[in-house]
Write an enzyme that holds these catalytic residues in place. Structure first.
Site, PDB file in Angstrom:
ATOM      1  N   ASN A   6       0.877  -1.168   0.000  1.00 38.81           N
ATOM      2  CA  ASN A   6       0.000   0.000   0.000  1.00 38.81           C
ATOM      3  C   ASN A   6       0.915   1.218   0.000  1.00 38.81           C
ATOM      4  O   ASN A   6       1.443   1.604   1.035  1.00 38.81           O
ATOM      5  CB  ASN A   6      -0.899  -0.042   1.240  1.00 38.81           C
ATOM      6  CG  ASN A   6      -1.974   1.038   1.200  1.00 38.81           C
ATOM      7  OD1 ASN A   6      -1.912   1.958   0.370  1.00 38.81           O
ATOM      8  ND2 ASN A   6      -2.938   0.929   2.085  1.00 38.81           N
ATOM      9  N   LYS A  13       3.205   0.846   3.255  1.00 37.65           N
ATOM     10  CA  LYS A  13       2.757  -0.176   4.206  1.00 37.65           C
ATOM     11  C   LYS A  13       2.864  -1.522   3.515  1.00 37.65           C
ATOM     12  O   LYS A  13       2.301  -1.723   2.437  1.00 37.65           O
ATOM     13  CB  LYS A  13       1.309   0.070   4.634  1.00 37.65           C
ATOM     14  CG  LYS A  13       1.154   1.281   5.515  1.00 37.65           C
ATOM     15  CD  LYS A  13      -0.263   1.369   6.075  1.00 37.65           C
ATOM     16  CE  LYS A  13      -0.481   2.731   6.694  1.00 37.65           C
ATOM     17  NZ  LYS A  13      -1.695   3.395   6.212  1.00 37.65           N
ATOM     18  N   ARG A  60      -2.333  -2.250  -3.672  1.00 40.01           N
ATOM     19  CA  ARG A  60      -3.606  -1.546  -3.560  1.00 40.01           C
ATOM     20  C   ARG A  60      -3.515  -0.330  -4.466  1.00 40.01           C
ATOM     21  O   ARG A  60      -2.633   0.512  -4.314  1.00 40.01           O
ATOM     22  CB  ARG A  60      -3.823  -1.108  -2.120  1.00 40.01           C
ATOM     23  CG  ARG A  60      -5.070  -0.309  -1.987  1.00 40.01           C
ATOM     24  CD  ARG A  60      -5.257   0.269  -0.607  1.00 40.01           C
ATOM     25  NE  ARG A  60      -6.396   1.159  -0.661  1.00 40.01           N
ATOM     26  CZ  ARG A  60      -6.535   2.232   0.097  1.00 40.01           C
ATOM     27  NH1 ARG A  60      -5.620   2.545   0.986  1.00 40.01           N
ATOM     28  NH2 ARG A  60      -7.600   2.999  -0.021  1.00 40.01           N
ATOM     29  N   HIS A 148     -13.313   2.259  -1.290  1.00 39.96           N
ATOM     30  CA  HIS A 148     -13.377   1.260  -0.212  1.00 39.96           C
ATOM     31  C   HIS A 148     -13.857  -0.100  -0.719  1.00 39.96           C
ATOM     32  O   HIS A 148     -14.339  -0.936   0.041  1.00 39.96           O
ATOM     33  CB  HIS A 148     -14.317   1.702   0.940  1.00 39.96           C
ATOM     34  CG  HIS A 148     -13.780   2.820   1.774  1.00 39.96           C
ATOM     35  ND1 HIS A 148     -14.595   3.789   2.330  1.00 39.96           N
ATOM     36  CD2 HIS A 148     -12.521   3.128   2.143  1.00 39.96           C
ATOM     37  CE1 HIS A 148     -13.857   4.641   3.014  1.00 39.96           C
ATOM     38  NE2 HIS A 148     -12.584   4.259   2.921  1.00 39.96           N
ATOM     39  N   HIS A 173     -18.367   1.357   6.143  1.00 41.42           N
ATOM     40  CA  HIS A 173     -16.919   1.418   6.361  1.00 41.42           C
ATOM     41  C   HIS A 173     -16.635   2.778   7.000  1.00 41.42           C
ATOM     42  O   HIS A 173     -16.607   3.808   6.327  1.00 41.42           O
ATOM     43  CB  HIS A 173     -16.150   1.262   5.045  1.00 41.42           C
ATOM     44  CG  HIS A 173     -14.670   1.314   5.258  1.00 41.42           C
ATOM     45  ND1 HIS A 173     -13.841   0.217   5.100  1.00 41.42           N
ATOM     46  CD2 HIS A 173     -13.858   2.319   5.666  1.00 41.42           C
ATOM     47  CE1 HIS A 173     -12.605   0.561   5.397  1.00 41.42           C
ATOM     48  NE2 HIS A 173     -12.591   1.838   5.737  1.00 41.42           N
ATOM     49  N   LEU A 174     -16.455   2.765   8.324  1.00 37.19           N
ATOM     50  CA  LEU A 174     -16.288   4.021   9.065  1.00 37.19           C
ATOM     51  C   LEU A 174     -14.888   4.089   9.648  1.00 37.19           C
ATOM     52  O   LEU A 174     -14.583   3.447  10.650  1.00 37.19           O
ATOM     53  CB  LEU A 174     -17.336   4.120  10.181  1.00 37.19           C
ATOM     54  CG  LEU A 174     -18.799   3.895   9.775  1.00 37.19           C
ATOM     55  CD1 LEU A 174     -19.715   4.007  10.996  1.00 37.19           C
ATOM     56  CD2 LEU A 174     -19.229   4.867   8.689  1.00 37.19           C
ATOM     57  N   GLY A 175     -14.032   4.840   8.982  1.00 38.68           N
ATOM     58  CA  GLY A 175     -12.682   5.089   9.493  1.00 38.68           C
ATOM     59  C   GLY A 175     -12.377   6.548   9.253  1.00 38.68           C
ATOM     60  O   GLY A 175     -13.299   7.369   9.181  1.00 38.68           O
ATOM     61  N   GLY A 177     -11.394   7.783   6.515  1.00 42.55           N
ATOM     62  CA  GLY A 177     -12.277   7.901   5.350  1.00 42.55           C
ATOM     63  C   GLY A 177     -13.511   7.070   5.659  1.00 42.55           C
ATOM     64  O   GLY A 177     -13.396   6.027   6.293  1.00 42.55           O
ATOM     65  N   ARG A 206     -12.467  15.309   5.408  1.00 47.23           N
ATOM     66  CA  ARG A 206     -13.187  15.657   4.179  1.00 47.23           C
ATOM     67  C   ARG A 206     -14.608  16.102   4.514  1.00 47.23           C
ATOM     68  O   ARG A 206     -15.225  15.553   5.431  1.00 47.23           O
ATOM     69  CB  ARG A 206     -13.265  14.461   3.227  1.00 47.23           C
ATOM     70  CG  ARG A 206     -11.919  13.926   2.787  1.00 47.23           C
ATOM     71  CD  ARG A 206     -12.112  12.816   1.746  1.00 47.23           C
ATOM     72  NE  ARG A 206     -10.884  12.076   1.549  1.00 47.23           N
ATOM     73  CZ  ARG A 206     -10.753  10.769   1.756  1.00 47.23           C
ATOM     74  NH1 ARG A 206     -11.786  10.039   2.139  1.00 47.23           N
ATOM     75  NH2 ARG A 206      -9.588  10.183   1.558  1.00 47.23           N
ATOM     76  N   GLY A 292     -16.098   2.116  12.976  1.00 44.34           N
ATOM     77  CA  GLY A 292     -17.156   1.096  12.940  1.00 44.34           C
ATOM     78  C   GLY A 292     -16.894  -0.069  13.869  1.00 44.34           C
ATOM     79  O   GLY A 292     -17.818  -0.629  14.465  1.00 44.34           O
ATOM     80  N   GLU A 293     -15.623  -0.436  14.035  1.00 43.11           N
ATOM     81  CA  GLU A 293     -15.281  -1.588  14.880  1.00 43.11           C
ATOM     82  C   GLU A 293     -15.164  -1.228  16.351  1.00 43.11           C
ATOM     83  O   GLU A 293     -15.354  -2.081  17.215  1.00 43.11           O
ATOM     84  CB  GLU A 293     -13.945  -2.192  14.414  1.00 43.11           C
ATOM     85  CG  GLU A 293     -14.019  -2.853  13.056  1.00 43.11           C
ATOM     86  CD  GLU A 293     -12.639  -3.141  12.477  1.00 43.11           C
ATOM     87  OE1 GLU A 293     -11.731  -3.480  13.256  1.00 43.11           O
ATOM     88  OE2 GLU A 293     -12.469  -3.006  11.257  1.00 43.11           O
ATOM     89  N   GLU A 341      -8.759  -5.560   4.346  1.00 53.05           N
ATOM     90  CA  GLU A 341      -8.436  -5.163   2.973  1.00 53.05           C
ATOM     91  C   GLU A 341      -7.222  -5.912   2.426  1.00 53.05           C
ATOM     92  O   GLU A 341      -7.234  -6.402   1.303  1.00 53.05           O
ATOM     93  CB  GLU A 341      -8.220  -3.654   2.908  1.00 53.05           C
ATOM     94  CG  GLU A 341      -9.549  -2.926   2.965  1.00 53.05           C
ATOM     95  CD  GLU A 341      -9.458  -1.500   3.462  1.00 53.05           C
ATOM     96  OE1 GLU A 341      -9.028  -1.315   4.622  1.00 53.05           O
ATOM     97  OE2 GLU A 341      -9.811  -0.582   2.720  1.00 53.05           O
TER      98      GLU A 341
END
Ligand code: AMP
Length: 358
Positions: A6, A13, A60, A148, A173-175, A177, A206, A292-293, A341
């Protein structure tokens, strides 16, 4: 062993997978554009993985445009297509290409694969992806793509493996972004991000959805580049509440922080309504990503905003971040599934490797 890359403009990464198992990783930051090859070597050394143990690399790639709609082997033609998508993702795609070139320089004989954040949404109908612009503007590639996608594809894989994939799934997908995706029978039919990852939910930095004429006003006042920085890097939770980290906002205790949190959940619920309408109903909600987690308070607010759809969560399970959150009265299943991911990229690339007999 497969290397998952990534590559950002100043970061790299790396994760190494043996089958579905992550066996090593390394993260490097503050590297220059021309430093990716060295950073790649350093990362492999840091993770204790010699090049000779790798069977290939999978990258990615943020934007695949209209044509690159599935994970594929990197060929000169694929590189040309990713390059053609640079105007669509000017911050991300060049960095992803640098990552591909860096690996090619280190290991020219090993196969490389590209996995696109946009690909999962290729199944959206034209009516969902088309902006109501004149033909000449649409011909520029101005349309909704969505992002995502690797995360959503992973959710579908995990739920299918558990035999729990519902007909109509609202994926959140809540992070830093954040986006939502309407998934019918495992296929994306609508998503909140559009031409770029700016649209949809209020995010870390954003704006989320904003009127095009307000964007024009900012560009008129500050110039296009500065307007882009304001919209992408200085807005969202940071712009409203002073931080892009939910944990800091919960602790801050200021009216601005509280309003930022309210803005996040209010717009998540508003957009969720749009996703549910696109699916004609709702059977399950799934949360993934850092917020989200982990953020039970945010989940609780979003879920109570969806109560009118028959969503009912168990407060204690939600407080403990358990994987099953619905209570016995809920007409809708509610789950947390950790974001996977890199594993998704690894599995998709390995399937290609096996198929090609490389
Ligand atoms: P991601 O982009 O998926 O890595 O998510 C990063 C964001 O998740 C951070 O900016 C935080 O806002 C949020 N986050 C991570 N851990 C927690 C936590 N334990 N509680 C609340 N929010 C968290």
């Amino acid at each position: 062993m497969l290397l998952i890359v990534n590559a950002g403009s100043s970061s790299l990464k790396l994760k190494m997978f043996d089958g579905a198992d992550e066996v090593a990783q390394a993260s490097l930051s503050e590297i220059g554009t021309d430093g990716h090859r060295i950073a790649l070597e350093q990362g492999l050394a840091k993770a204790g993985v010699p090049l000779s143990r790798l069977s290939g690399a999978a990258h990615r790639v943020v934007h695949g445009g209209a044509d690159l709609t599935a994970t594929c082997r990197v060929t000169p033609e694929v590189i040309a297509r990713i390059t053609a998508c640079v105007p669509l993702a000017p911050l991300h795609n060049p960095a992803n290409l640098v990552g591909i070139q860096a690996f090619a320089a280190l290991a020219p004989d090993l196969p490389q694969f590209a996995c696109f954040d946009t690909a999962f949404h290729a199944t959206n109908p034209d009516v969902a992806t088309t902006y109501a612009l004149p033909q000449a503007a649409r011909d520029l590639g101005l349309r909704r793509y969505g992002f995502h996608g690797t995360s959503y594809a992973a959710l579908v894989r995990v739920l299918s493996a558990r035999d729990q994939l519902p007909k109509r799934l609202l994926a959140c997908h809540l992070g830093n972004g954040a986006s939502l995706c309407a998934i019918v029978n495992g296929r994306s039919v609508a998503t909140t991000m559009g031409y770029s990852p700016l649209d949809g939910l209020t995010m870390g930095t954003r704006t989320g959805g904003i009127d095009g004429n307000a964007v024009l006003r900012l560009a008129e006042l500050h110039g296009v580049q500065r307007a882009g920085e304001i919209l992408n890097r200085e807005s969202g939770l940071l712009g409203l509440g002073g931080s892009n980290d939910l944990r800091a906002l919960h602790l801050a205790g200021t009216p601005e922080a509280a309003f930022a949190l309210q803005h996040f959940t209010y717009w998540a619920v508003r957009h969720a309504g749009s996703m549910v309408a696109a699916m004609g109903g709702l059977d399950a909600v799934v949360f993934t990503g850092g917020i989200g987690e982990n953020d039970s308070g945010i989940r609780k607010e979003i879920l109570s905003g969806l109560a009118f759809l028959g969503v009912s969560s168990d407060a204690a399970r939600n407080d403990r971040n358990e994987s099953v959150l619905h209570d016995p009265t809920s007409r809708v299943a509610i789950w947390i599934v950790p974001a996977e991911e890199e594993r998704q990229i690894a599995l998709e690339a390995q399937a290609l490797l096996a198929g090609e007999g490389v």
